[in-house]
Design a protein around this motif. Sequence first.
Motif, PDB file in Angstrom:
ATOM      1  N   GLN A   1       0.846  -1.180   0.000  1.00 28.11           N
ATOM      2  CA  GLN A   1       0.000   0.000   0.000  1.00 28.11           C
ATOM      3  C   GLN A   1       0.887   1.237   0.000  1.00 28.11           C
TER       4      GLN A   1
ATOM      5  N   LYS B   1     -11.739  -0.465   9.231  1.00 27.72           N
ATOM      6  CA  LYS B   1     -11.080  -1.642   9.795  1.00 27.72           C
ATOM      7  C   LYS B   1     -12.029  -2.359  10.733  1.00 27.72           C
TER       8      LYS B   1
ATOM      9  N   LYS C   1       7.678   1.410   7.210  1.00 34.11           N
ATOM     10  CA  LYS C   1       7.784   0.230   6.348  1.00 34.11           C
ATOM     11  C   LYS C   1       9.129  -0.420   6.619  1.00 34.11           C
TER      12      LYS C   1
ATOM     13  N   PRO D   1       5.738  -5.111   1.774  1.00 31.52           N
ATOM     14  CA  PRO D   1       4.480  -4.710   2.389  1.00 31.52           C
ATOM     15  C   PRO D   1       4.483  -4.773   3.922  1.00 31.52           C
TER      16      PRO D   1
ATOM     17  N   GLY E   1       2.237  -5.316  10.683  1.00 35.44           N
ATOM     18  CA  GLY E   1       1.188  -5.613   9.723  1.00 35.44           C
ATOM     19  C   GLY E   1       1.737  -5.786   8.318  1.00 35.44           C
TER      20      GLY E   1
ATOM     21  N   ASN F   1       0.441  -4.938   4.236  1.00 38.81           N
ATOM     22  CA  ASN F   1      -0.517  -4.309   3.332  1.00 38.81           C
ATOM     23  C   ASN F   1      -0.326  -4.878   1.938  1.00 38.81           C
TER      24      ASN F   1
ATOM     25  N   GLY G   1      -5.251  -4.778   4.195  1.00 34.58           N
ATOM     26  CA  GLY G   1      -4.189  -4.916   5.181  1.00 34.58           C
ATOM     27  C   GLY G   1      -4.620  -5.809   6.324  1.00 34.58           C
TER      28      GLY G   1
ATOM     29  N   ASP H   1      -3.174  -6.624  10.460  1.00 33.64           N
ATOM     30  CA  ASP H   1      -2.143  -6.359  11.457  1.00 33.64           C
ATOM     31  C   ASP H   1      -2.448  -7.087  12.751  1.00 33.64           C
TER      32      ASP H   1
ATOM     33  N   ASN I   1      -8.346   0.166   2.595  1.00 37.40           N
ATOM     34  CA  ASN I   1      -8.053   1.552   2.260  1.00 37.40           C
ATOM     35  C   ASN I   1      -9.059   2.013   1.209  1.00 37.40           C
TER      36      ASN I   1
END
Length: 195
Positions: free
Chosen positions: A20, A28, A102, A106, A144, A146, A151, A153, A194
């Motif tokens: 992402q 979420k 990050k 991902p 997590g 993505n 995603g 987590d 998202n």
Amino acid sequence: MRKTILLAIFALASFTSFAQIGPGFGIKAGLNYSANGDYFNSAENAYEDPSRNMGYHIGIFGKIGNRLYVRPELVYTKTKSDYDGDKFDMSKLDLPVLVGAKVIGPLHIFAGPAFQYILDTEFEGITTEDVENDFTVGFNFGAGVNLGKFGIDLRYERGFNSNEVNFISTNITDLQPNRVDTRPDQIIVSLSLNL
């Protein structure tokens, strides 16, 4: 050998293209497992009755930044806990403010404070008085993955300060007021989209 290297580079590029990117917002939802006291004792109880301490959450989030980011969330959370065979339910609004980074592709890690406002508490078969503090502060950390707009987590949440609710047992032989610590202590799994 050259084909293997090119294939590896192509696979890595494809893998990271699913990550992402950029700021945004979304929704979420997920499950939370609340523990009371020692996680090892709670894990044994969960093995005997997996739904005993399971709750859920649903909410919205925003994300500012890319490689380093800030992610505020507003989440309605319903938790269930087991105290000596009696069920303690709590509804609350959570506002985690997470700072993340990050790591590779991902995969990302994050941590930050979580502000909680307790909406309601209920102890099965027992009369409860008001919770000591409706507003508390805790801490979240986790990791997590993505993949495009989706995603997942896994995080741990722990409250900083004890927050007790007083109750009077309906057992006629126990007339002493008792207390339950409502401080968050949970493992949370979330799925996000998202928008």
